[in-house]
Design a protein around this motif. Structure first.
Motif, PDB file in Angstrom:
ATOM      1  N   ASP B 129      44.447  43.102  35.230  1.00 56.36           N
ATOM      2  CA  ASP B 129      44.363  41.797  35.871  1.00 56.36           C
ATOM      3  C   ASP B 129      43.377  41.842  37.036  1.00 56.36           C
ATOM      4  O   ASP B 129      43.287  42.841  37.749  1.00 56.36           O
ATOM      5  CB  ASP B 129      45.748  41.350  36.354  1.00 56.36           C
ATOM      6  CG  ASP B 129      45.782  39.871  36.706  1.00 56.36           C
ATOM      7  OD1 ASP B 129      46.784  39.427  37.292  1.00 56.36           O
ATOM      8  OD2 ASP B 129      44.799  39.158  36.389  1.00 56.36           O
ATOM      9  N   LYS B 130      42.667  40.761  37.213  1.00 56.67           N
ATOM     10  CA  LYS B 130      41.738  40.668  38.329  1.00 56.67           C
ATOM     11  C   LYS B 130      42.530  40.506  39.627  1.00 56.67           C
ATOM     12  O   LYS B 130      43.711  40.139  39.605  1.00 56.67           O
ATOM     13  CB  LYS B 130      40.823  39.455  38.131  1.00 56.67           C
ATOM     14  CG  LYS B 130      39.937  39.586  36.910  1.00 56.67           C
ATOM     15  CD  LYS B 130      39.330  38.260  36.508  1.00 56.67           C
ATOM     16  CE  LYS B 130      38.548  38.437  35.218  1.00 56.67           C
ATOM     17  NZ  LYS B 130      38.249  37.176  34.553  1.00 56.67           N
ATOM     18  N   PRO B 131      41.891  40.721  40.775  1.00 54.16           N
ATOM     19  CA  PRO B 131      42.582  40.449  42.045  1.00 54.16           C
ATOM     20  C   PRO B 131      42.981  38.978  42.119  1.00 54.16           C
ATOM     21  O   PRO B 131      42.249  38.099  41.639  1.00 54.16           O
ATOM     22  CB  PRO B 131      41.520  40.792  43.095  1.00 54.16           C
ATOM     23  CG  PRO B 131      40.561  41.716  42.413  1.00 54.16           C
ATOM     24  CD  PRO B 131      40.552  41.304  40.982  1.00 54.16           C
ATOM     25  N   LEU B 132      44.105  38.703  42.736  1.00 52.15           N
ATOM     26  CA  LEU B 132      44.646  37.336  42.743  1.00 52.15           C
ATOM     27  C   LEU B 132      43.661  36.270  43.237  1.00 52.15           C
ATOM     28  O   LEU B 132      43.642  35.178  42.675  1.00 52.15           O
ATOM     29  CB  LEU B 132      45.942  37.274  43.557  1.00 52.15           C
ATOM     30  CG  LEU B 132      47.185  37.741  42.800  1.00 52.15           C
ATOM     31  CD1 LEU B 132      48.392  37.788  43.741  1.00 52.15           C
ATOM     32  CD2 LEU B 132      47.492  36.850  41.610  1.00 52.15           C
ATOM     33  N   PRO B 133      42.837  36.523  44.260  1.00 51.51           N
ATOM     34  CA  PRO B 133      41.900  35.464  44.673  1.00 51.51           C
ATOM     35  C   PRO B 133      40.953  35.046  43.545  1.00 51.51           C
ATOM     36  O   PRO B 133      40.435  33.936  43.553  1.00 51.51           O
ATOM     37  CB  PRO B 133      41.109  36.095  45.820  1.00 51.51           C
ATOM     38  CG  PRO B 133      41.931  37.227  46.292  1.00 51.51           C
ATOM     39  CD  PRO B 133      42.703  37.714  45.106  1.00 51.51           C
ATOM     40  N   TYR B 134      40.706  35.933  42.596  1.00 52.25           N
ATOM     41  CA  TYR B 134      39.778  35.668  41.499  1.00 52.25           C
ATOM     42  C   TYR B 134      40.471  35.527  40.150  1.00 52.25           C
ATOM     43  O   TYR B 134      39.814  35.408  39.123  1.00 52.25           O
ATOM     44  CB  TYR B 134      38.773  36.811  41.370  1.00 52.25           C
ATOM     45  CG  TYR B 134      37.801  36.931  42.519  1.00 52.25           C
ATOM     46  CD1 TYR B 134      37.918  37.940  43.467  1.00 52.25           C
ATOM     47  CD2 TYR B 134      36.742  36.031  42.642  1.00 52.25           C
ATOM     48  CE1 TYR B 134      37.014  38.053  44.510  1.00 52.25           C
ATOM     49  CE2 TYR B 134      35.835  36.145  43.685  1.00 52.25           C
ATOM     50  CZ  TYR B 134      35.970  37.154  44.601  1.00 52.25           C
ATOM     51  OH  TYR B 134      35.067  37.272  45.628  1.00 52.25           O
ATOM     52  N   ASP B 135      41.791  35.505  40.135  1.00 48.65           N
ATOM     53  CA  ASP B 135      42.516  35.507  38.872  1.00 48.65           C
ATOM     54  C   ASP B 135      42.208  34.263  38.060  1.00 48.65           C
ATOM     55  O   ASP B 135      42.157  33.160  38.585  1.00 48.65           O
ATOM     56  CB  ASP B 135      44.015  35.600  39.151  1.00 48.65           C
ATOM     57  CG  ASP B 135      44.755  36.268  38.012  1.00 48.65           C
ATOM     58  OD1 ASP B 135      44.779  35.702  36.901  1.00 48.65           O
ATOM     59  OD2 ASP B 135      45.306  37.351  38.220  1.00 48.65           O
ATOM     60  N   MET B 136      42.046  34.455  36.757  1.00 48.52           N
ATOM     61  CA  MET B 136      41.748  33.311  35.896  1.00 48.52           C
ATOM     62  C   MET B 136      42.965  32.886  35.103  1.00 48.52           C
ATOM     63  O   MET B 136      43.270  31.714  34.995  1.00 48.52           O
ATOM     64  CB  MET B 136      40.587  33.636  34.960  1.00 48.52           C
ATOM     65  CG  MET B 136      40.317  32.528  33.970  1.00 48.52           C
ATOM     66  SD  MET B 136      38.735  32.648  33.159  1.00 48.52           S
ATOM     67  CE  MET B 136      37.657  31.908  34.391  1.00 48.52           C
ATOM     68  N   GLY B 137      43.715  33.817  34.512  1.00 45.85           N
ATOM     69  CA  GLY B 137      44.843  33.387  33.706  1.00 45.85           C
ATOM     70  C   GLY B 137      45.884  34.446  33.453  1.00 45.85           C
ATOM     71  O   GLY B 137      46.874  34.176  32.784  1.00 45.85           O
ATOM     72  N   ASP B 325      47.489  42.635  46.700  1.00 43.25           N
ATOM     73  CA  ASP B 325      46.763  41.363  46.755  1.00 43.25           C
ATOM     74  C   ASP B 325      47.726  40.212  46.955  1.00 43.25           C
ATOM     75  O   ASP B 325      48.950  40.373  46.892  1.00 43.25           O
ATOM     76  CB  ASP B 325      45.855  41.155  45.522  1.00 43.25           C
ATOM     77  CG  ASP B 325      46.582  41.198  44.184  1.00 43.25           C
ATOM     78  OD1 ASP B 325      45.901  41.097  43.147  1.00 43.25           O
ATOM     79  OD2 ASP B 325      47.825  41.355  44.165  1.00 43.25           O
ATOM     80  N   GLY B 326      47.174  39.052  47.254  1.00 40.35           N
ATOM     81  CA  GLY B 326      48.027  37.897  47.522  1.00 40.35           C
ATOM     82  C   GLY B 326      47.271  36.604  47.361  1.00 40.35           C
ATOM     83  O   GLY B 326      46.041  36.557  47.308  1.00 40.35           O
ATOM     84  N   LEU B 327      48.061  35.553  47.268  1.00 39.84           N
ATOM     85  CA  LEU B 327      47.514  34.205  47.098  1.00 39.84           C
ATOM     86  C   LEU B 327      48.462  33.261  47.825  1.00 39.84           C
ATOM     87  O   LEU B 327      49.686  33.403  47.722  1.00 39.84           O
ATOM     88  CB  LEU B 327      47.454  33.848  45.616  1.00 39.84           C
ATOM     89  CG  LEU B 327      47.000  32.442  45.239  1.00 39.84           C
ATOM     90  CD1 LEU B 327      45.540  32.243  45.588  1.00 39.84           C
ATOM     91  CD2 LEU B 327      47.221  32.193  43.743  1.00 39.84           C
TER      92      LEU B 327
END
Lengths: 108, 392
Positions: B129-137, B325-327
Motif C-alpha cells: 500500500d502507498k503512504p496514506l497521503p497518497y493512497d488511491m484505493g 502514516d496518517g490521514l
C-alpha cells in the motif's frame, strides 16, 4: 476467526522462509565478486540508481554504451533524481564494463 | 513580384533537398511491472464484511511503458496501466531537454509533487500500500474518507518546465513548475474532488472548467558524505475544481529523504484545503457561520496526511520496512456522512521485501489502523498483504 488468521500467518511465514532459503541473490551484484577496479563505480551506481527504482531495472537492461549515455542523462535530469553531474562518469564506467561482461556476471 | 517569389521558393526548396539528411537513430525501450496482491482483513459476525469498506482479496496492477529516444534531447513516453478500474493512461508525454536547467514536458503526465510521485509504480516502493497521503484505493474505509490528500498517481494534461543546477560538488538544486487542467468535480456545488472523475475517461479526459491549475516543486540534494545524501523539497498545487471554476483547492507538501549507506529514511507531509459549496444549511450537518445574513457561499475542509518510513536491508535479498502514516480530515460534513467534523487514521505498517530472483519479489506486510471520528464506532482495524512483483 483467530484460527483462520493464524493459518494465514503461518502460510506467509512459511513462504518467507522458503524464499530466504531458495533465493540465491539480491537484485544488485555482489561487490566482492567484481574486479577491484570496478567496485567503487558499482557502489556509486548502486547508490544513485536505486533511489527511485530497484537495481533490477538497469541490470536487466541490455543496452550498449551509447544507449547508456542517453539513458543516464535522461535519469539525471528527472526531478529529484539525486544524480549529480559529477556522478555520471563513474556510473557510465560501471555500465560500460557491465555491458561488456553482462553474460558472465548474470551467471554468477 | 510573382516571378521573384517563385524563384525564391525554388531556391529554398533546392537548398533543403540538397542538404545532407541526418539519419535519425530512434531508440525504443520497453519496461513493465506486474503486481498481484492479496489483502486480508479479519472480520467477525458483528463487523461489516471488509468488501463494504475496502478492496480486499486479489488485486492486480500491470503497467507497460514505452520510451522513445528520438534524439539525444527529445524523448517520448507512453504508459498504459491496467488495475482495479481497468485500463488507464499513466503517461503520454514528450520531453525536450534544452539544457540541464531547462526541460519542457508536455502531454499527459504526473506533475512534480513531493517525493513519492516518482516511486508510485508498485515495483518502485517496498510495501503493497502507498503512504496514506497518497493512497488511491488500498486503504481501509476509503469511501468514508474519499481517498486521501493526493491519490497517486495523479495524472493530468498540461505542460511542465523543469531543471536542475549543481552548486559545487555537494549541492544540487532542482525545480519544476507546471500548468495542468486540474482536479475535477462534476458539479458547481461540490463537497470534494471527485477522484473517480479525475482518472476516468468518461465523459472525457478534458478539463471541466476553463481554469488551468498551477503548481511546482523545489528541492535541494546535499551530498553529506560518500554514501550519505539528504534531500529536502517543498511542493504546491493550486486550482479550481468545480464546473464554474469558483471552488478552490490548495495542496502543500514538504518532503525529506535521507540515505545513509543502504538505509533509506523518507518522510512527507501533505495538506489540501478544499472549498466546498455552502449555499444552504441543509447541505451540512454542523451549523454554518452566516455571511451577509445567509449561508456562506464557500466552506472549507482541510485534510492532511503524513508518513515516516525506514527501509533497512537485513540480508542480501531481504529488506524490512517500518512505516507510520496518517490521514486526517477536518471540516463540515454532508448529512448522513460516516465522519465527524474531525476524523482521521493513524496506521503502523511492518513489512518485508524478499527478492526471489532479480526482478521478482515478494511483498508482505501487516497494518494496524487506529481511527477517530468514525460515526459507526469503529476504532481499529487489522490488515495483511501478500504480494508478488515482477519488473521487466
Amino acid at each position: 476467526m483467530l484460527a483462520a488468521v493464524m493459518r494465514r500467518v503461518l502460510v506467509v511465514a512459511a513462504l518467507a522462509a522458503w524464499g530466504c532459503a531458495a533465493a540465491r541473490r539480491g537484485e544488485g551484484l555482489e561487490p566482492s565478486a567484481l574486479p577491484a577496479n570496478v567496485r567503487g563505480d558499482y557502489e556509486l551506481f548502486a547508490s544513485r540508481c536505486s533511489r527511485c527504482h530497484s537495481l533490477a531495472r538497469p541490470l536487466g537492461s541490455n543496452f550498449d554504451p551509447a544507449r547508456w549515455r542517453v539513458y543516464v542523462e535522461r535519469m539525471r535530469l528527472q526531478p529529484a533524481s539525486g544524480i549529480a553531474l559529477s556522478d555520471v562518469p563513474g556510473i557510465l564506467r560501471f555500465l560500460d564494463w557491465y555491458s561488456a561482461h553482462r553474460a558472465e556476471v548474470v551467471g554468477r | 513580384m510573382k516571378h521573384r517569389a517563385l524563384v525564391l521558393l525554388v531556391v529554398a526548396l533546392s537548398v533543403l533537398l540538397a542538404a545532407p539528411l541526418r539519419a535519425l537513430a530512434i531508440e525504443y525501450s520497453l519496461a513493465g511491472t506486474l503486481q498481484l496482491d492479496y489483502l486480508f482483513v479479519p472480520f467477525s459476525r458483528d463487523d461489516p464484511r471488509p468488501s463494504t469498506h475496502t478492496l480486499d482479496g486479489f488485486t492486480e496492477e500491470l503497467s507497460l511503458k514505452v520510451a522513445v529516444d528520438v534524439t539525444d534531447h527529445v524523448t517520448a513516453n507512453a504508459k498504459v496501466c491496467y488495475g482495479c478500474h481497468g485500463f488507464e493512461v499513466g503517461m503520454a508525454y514528450a520531453d525536450v531537454r534544452l539544457a540541464d536547467a531547462l526541460t519542457f514536458r508536455f502531454g499527459r503526465f504526473s506533475p512534480s509533487f513531493g517525493e513519492f510521485t516518482l516511486r508510485h509504480d508498485p515495483a518502485n516502493h517496498r510495501l503493497s500500500d502507498k503512504p496514506l497521503p497518497y493512497d488511491m484505493g488500498r486503504m481501509l474505509r476509503l469511501t468514508d474518507f474519499n481517498r486521501s490528500v493526493l491519490p497517486s498517481p495523479y495524472v493530468d494534461n498540461g505542460v511542465e518546465v523543469l531543471g536542475t543546477h549543481s552548486l559545487g560538488r555537494r549541492v544540487q538544486l532542482d525545480w519544476a513548475a507546471h500548468v495542468v487542467a486540474g482536479m475535477r468535480a462534476p458539479t458547481d456545488a461540490p463537497y470534494d474532488v471527485d477522484f473517480t472523475l479525475q482518472r476516468s475517461a468518461s465523459p472525457y479526459y478534458i478539463d471541466n472548467n476553463d481554469q488551468p491549475s498551477v503548481g511546482g516543486r523545489v528541492g535541494v540534494n546535499v551530498r553529506l558524505a560518500e554514501r550519505a545524501d539528504l534531500s529536502l523539497g517543498a511542493s504546491v498545487m493550486w486550482g479550481t475544481y468545480d464546473t464554474r471554476a469558483r471552488m478552490q483547492y490548495l495542496v502543500l507538501g514538504a518532503d525529506a529523504y535521507l540515505r545513509v549507506g543502504r538505509t533509506n529514511v523518507r518522510a512527507e507531509y501533505l495538506l489540501r484545503r478544499t472549498e466546498m459549496y455552502g449555499g444552504d444549511q441543509g447541505r451540512f450537518d454542523y451549523a454554518l457561520i452566516p455571511e451577509g445574513g445567509g449561508a456562506p457561499e464557500r466552506v472549507a475542509q482541510v485534510r492532511d496526511g503524513w508518513y515516516v518510513e525506514v527501509e533497512q536491508p537485513v540480508l542480501r535479498n531481504l529488506d524490512v520496512i517500518l512505516r507510520w502514516d496518517g490521514l486526517r480530515r477536518r471540516g463540515n460534513v454532508a448529512p448522513g456522512s460516516t465522519l465527524d467534523f474531525d476524523a482521521g487514521i493513524s496506521r503502523w505498517t511492518l513489512g518485508a521485501n524478499l527478492v526471489i530472483e532479480r526482478g521478482y519479489r515478494l511483498k508482505a506486510s501487516v497494518e494496524h489502523y487506529s481511527y477517530w471520528g468514525l460515526r459507526n464506532g469503529v476504532t481499529w482495524d487489522l490488515a495483511a498483504h501478500l504480494g508478488a512483483i515482477a519488473s521487466f
